[in-house]
Design a protein around this motif. Structure first.
Motif, PDB file in Angstrom:
ATOM      1  N   ARG A  26      16.461 126.185  79.882  1.00 26.48           N
ATOM      2  CA  ARG A  26      17.771 125.598  80.205  1.00 26.48           C
ATOM      3  C   ARG A  26      18.923 126.362  79.565  1.00 26.48           C
ATOM      4  N   ARG A  30      24.983 122.709  80.318  1.00 22.09           N
ATOM      5  CA  ARG A  30      26.203 122.027  79.892  1.00 22.09           C
ATOM      6  C   ARG A  30      26.677 122.330  78.484  1.00 22.09           C
ATOM      7  N   TYR A  35      29.822 127.101  82.092  1.00 19.65           N
ATOM      8  CA  TYR A  35      28.965 126.402  83.071  1.00 19.65           C
ATOM      9  C   TYR A  35      29.686 125.160  83.598  1.00 19.65           C
ATOM     10  N   ASP A  76      16.574 124.213  90.330  1.00 21.16           N
ATOM     11  CA  ASP A  76      15.992 123.036  89.685  1.00 21.16           C
ATOM     12  C   ASP A  76      14.599 122.807  90.234  1.00 21.16           C
ATOM     13  N   THR A 208       6.365 119.518  82.510  1.00 17.32           N
ATOM     14  CA  THR A 208       7.092 118.720  81.526  1.00 17.32           C
ATOM     15  C   THR A 208       6.396 117.396  81.216  1.00 17.32           C
ATOM     16  N   HIS A 323      11.496 122.857  74.157  1.00 19.62           N
ATOM     17  CA  HIS A 323      11.936 122.265  75.428  1.00 19.62           C
ATOM     18  C   HIS A 323      13.362 122.774  75.640  1.00 19.62           C
TER      19      HIS A 323
HETATM   20  O1  CP3 Z   1      16.422 126.920  82.378  1.00 16.62           O
HETATM   21  C1  CP3 Z   1      17.448 127.242  83.034  1.00 16.62           C
HETATM   22  O2  CP3 Z   1      18.517 127.566  82.519  1.00 16.62           O
HETATM   23  C2  CP3 Z   1      17.319 127.321  84.545  1.00 16.62           C
HETATM   24  C3  CP3 Z   1      17.664 126.166  85.271  1.00 16.62           C
HETATM   25  C4  CP3 Z   1      16.861 124.889  85.180  1.00 16.62           C
HETATM   26  C5  CP3 Z   1      17.461 123.623  85.350  1.00 16.62           C
HETATM   27  N1  CP3 Z   1      16.474 122.689  85.396  1.00 16.62           N
HETATM   28  C6  CP3 Z   1      18.911 123.391  85.492  1.00 16.62           C
HETATM   29  C7  CP3 Z   1      19.446 122.028  85.336  1.00 16.62           C
HETATM   30  C8  CP3 Z   1      15.483 124.675  85.035  1.00 16.62           C
HETATM   31  C9  CP3 Z   1      14.388 125.686  84.754  1.00 16.62           C
HETATM   32  C10 CP3 Z   1      15.259 123.282  85.180  1.00 16.62           C
HETATM   33  C11 CP3 Z   1      13.913 122.688  85.141  1.00 16.62           C
HETATM   34  C12 CP3 Z   1      13.789 121.239  85.200  1.00 16.62           C
HETATM   35  N2  CP3 Z   1      14.552 120.347  85.907  1.00 16.62           N
HETATM   36  C13 CP3 Z   1      12.738 120.521  84.583  1.00 16.62           C
HETATM   37  C14 CP3 Z   1      11.591 121.111  83.819  1.00 16.62           C
HETATM   38  C15 CP3 Z   1      11.949 121.490  82.459  1.00 16.62           C
HETATM   39  C16 CP3 Z   1      12.543 120.398  81.619  1.00 16.62           C
HETATM   40  O3  CP3 Z   1      13.675 120.548  81.217  1.00 16.62           O
HETATM   41  O4  CP3 Z   1      11.830 119.418  81.374  1.00 16.62           O
HETATM   42  C17 CP3 Z   1      12.924 119.162  84.883  1.00 16.62           C
HETATM   43  C18 CP3 Z   1      12.068 118.009  84.419  1.00 16.62           C
HETATM   44  C19 CP3 Z   1      14.059 119.074  85.729  1.00 16.62           C
HETATM   45  C20 CP3 Z   1      14.593 117.856  86.378  1.00 16.62           C
HETATM   46  C21 CP3 Z   1      15.963 117.593  85.967  1.00 16.62           C
HETATM   47  N3  CP3 Z   1      17.049 118.347  86.352  1.00 16.62           N
HETATM   48  C22 CP3 Z   1      16.424 116.545  85.148  1.00 16.62           C
HETATM   49  C23 CP3 Z   1      15.541 115.500  84.498  1.00 16.62           C
HETATM   50  C24 CP3 Z   1      17.808 116.670  85.067  1.00 16.62           C
HETATM   51  C25 CP3 Z   1      18.763 115.698  84.434  1.00 16.62           C
HETATM   52  C26 CP3 Z   1      18.729 115.725  82.971  1.00 16.62           C
HETATM   53  C27 CP3 Z   1      19.757 116.657  82.437  1.00 16.62           C
HETATM   54  O5  CP3 Z   1      19.422 117.424  81.524  1.00 16.62           O
HETATM   55  O6  CP3 Z   1      20.865 116.604  82.940  1.00 16.62           O
HETATM   56  C28 CP3 Z   1      18.183 117.837  85.783  1.00 16.62           C
HETATM   57  C29 CP3 Z   1      19.531 118.385  85.954  1.00 16.62           C
HETATM   58  C30 CP3 Z   1      19.749 119.814  85.532  1.00 16.62           C
HETATM   59  N4  CP3 Z   1      18.909 120.858  85.822  1.00 16.62           N
HETATM   60  C31 CP3 Z   1      20.882 120.309  84.845  1.00 16.62           C
HETATM   61  C32 CP3 Z   1      20.704 121.691  84.728  1.00 16.62           C
HETATM   62  C33 CP3 Z   1      21.650 122.684  84.100  1.00 16.62           C
HETATM   63  C34 CP3 Z   1      22.081 119.485  84.392  1.00 16.62           C
HETATM   64  C35 CP3 Z   1      22.828 118.975  85.560  1.00 16.62           C
HETATM   65  C36 CP3 Z   1      24.330 118.980  85.422  1.00 16.62           C
HETATM   66  O7  CP3 Z   1      24.927 120.005  85.124  1.00 16.62           O
HETATM   67  O8  CP3 Z   1      24.922 117.916  85.670  1.00 16.62           O
END
Ligand code: CP3
Length: 346
Positions: A26, A30, A35, A76, A208, A323
């Protein structure tokens, strides 16, 4: 392999390295004001994910600001869910929601296995754009969710405390859940191969929610599907693309973790790196700092990073967090982490 091969790829292949490479799960997100600006312009998170120009821009931001040794495609794990027929929404402050979750056999027909190149072309356009924009020493990592983790969202319909729907199916109606897994695997393998064909140089499988399962269930729903995925992708793309597996909470599965057919095993902070090393002497390990050390500040970050580097011994180690990096992470802590890893001498 020549010295010009990027450090991250050499580390993944288990070659001798000067120091462990560093990237953060990630790493685009944010905690970076840049970003948040693009995110605001995009309106919704899904709209951001569907616009290659913005995805390229936010992928590059952490590379330019912190100089990480690898880059990860901005997308995502729920993009494939949408491509397969799920109605995916991201609700600010709450996370993802799937409005038409999979619950029984009547739902099977709703989930398809289209060609990802047609169902989600923006992902591969982003990969191609990134390969043009990234410096040569920074390889691009592609990713998908492991089938179990994607199924957790598809069945429970979002984040959940107990993931009761998917676990009830796993324990009670395995033949039904298996049918969903078969579809997920078909789609995910193609989504992965298409990323690699478009230019991704390494590939990480995110499991995850592996931590939810007891060992026999983990073997059935995490290990076996992950290995089906890894073997199929390996066969399609050849031996040169490192495959990484991240299972959160794998301390409980340590006795079987070596059976994962990945080149690199990524662990979270609840498993000591030294214990993982002892159990998996031949694997390259990735991880495993608790992201909350970065909230605690520069000194705790440096101290814990040094302990982890020492436990890793400088070889067969890719430094990462256990993580994803969290939204309120101070940039001084990230700078301190980068400096500590760069200056480490094995
Ligand atoms: O790693 C990176 O920088 C690449 C991009 C990436 C995102 N999500 C961007 C994201 C990757 C590799 C993921 C993987 C992801 N997404 C996982 C597996 C890894 C982990 O973190 O557990 C999972 C379970 C998700 C599902 C997901 N996407 C959730 C649960 C959420 C909401 C929680 C949160 O942190 O906001 C997201 C949204 C998300 N994916 C954001 C980003 C940058 C934030 C959204 C926003 O900007 O509003």
């Amino acid at each position: 392999m020549s010295q010009e091969t990027p450090l991250f790829l050499r580390a993944c292949r288990g070659e001798t390295i000067e120091r462990p490479p560093l990237w953060l799960m990630r790493q685009a997100g944010r905690y970076m004001p840049a970003y948040k600006k693009v995110r605001e312009k995009a309106g919704s998170f899904m709209n951001l994910c569907r616009t290659p120009e913005w995805c390229v821009e936010v992928t590059l931001q952490p590379i330019e600001r912190f100089g990480f040794d690898a880059s990860i495609l901005f997308s995502d794990i729920l993009i494939p869910a949408e491509a397969m027929g799920a109605e995916v929404e991201f609700i600010t402050g709450k996370g993802p929601r799937i409005n038409n979750p999979f619950r029984d056999e009547k739902d099977l027909a709703r989930f398809g296995t289209p060609d990802p190149r047609e169902a989600a072309p923006y992902v591969f356009e982003t990969v191609r754009g990134l390969r043009e924009a990234l410096p040569e020493h920074v390889p691009l990592i592609g990713f998908v969710a492991a089938p179990w983790t994607l199924a957790c969202y598809l069945v429970d319909g979002g984040g959940s405390k107990n993931f009761e729907h998917v676990k009830t199916l796993a324990h009670g109606r395995p033949e039904l859940l298996q049918q969903l897994f078969d579809k997920i695997l078909t789609y995910s393998i193609e989504h992965a191969v298409a990323q690699i064909e478009a230019g991704a140089q390494a590939f990480q499988l995110f499991d995850t929610w592996a931590e939810l399962l007891d060992l026999p269930s983990w073997r059935k729903w995490c290990l076996e599907p992950a290995n089906r995925f890894l073997s199929a992708v390996r066969e399609r793309v050849g031996p040169d693309v490192p495959l990484l597996y991240f299972g959160k909470g794998s301390a409980g599965q340590l006795s079987a973790l070596g059976e994962v057919k990945a080149d690199v095993i990524s662990i979270d902070w609840r498993l000591e790196l030294a214990a993982a090393r002892a159990a998996l002497p031949d694997k390259v390990l990735q991880g495993n700092m608790d992201p909350l050390y970065l909230y605690a500040g520069v000194e705790p970050t440096k101290r814990r990073a040094t302990e982890i580097l020492q436990a890793g011994g400088g070889q067969k180690h890719v430094f990462n967090l256990g993580h994803g990096i969290l939204p309120k992470t101070p940039h001084e802590s990230v700078d301190a982490l980068v400096e500590t890893v760069r200056n480490f001498k094995a």
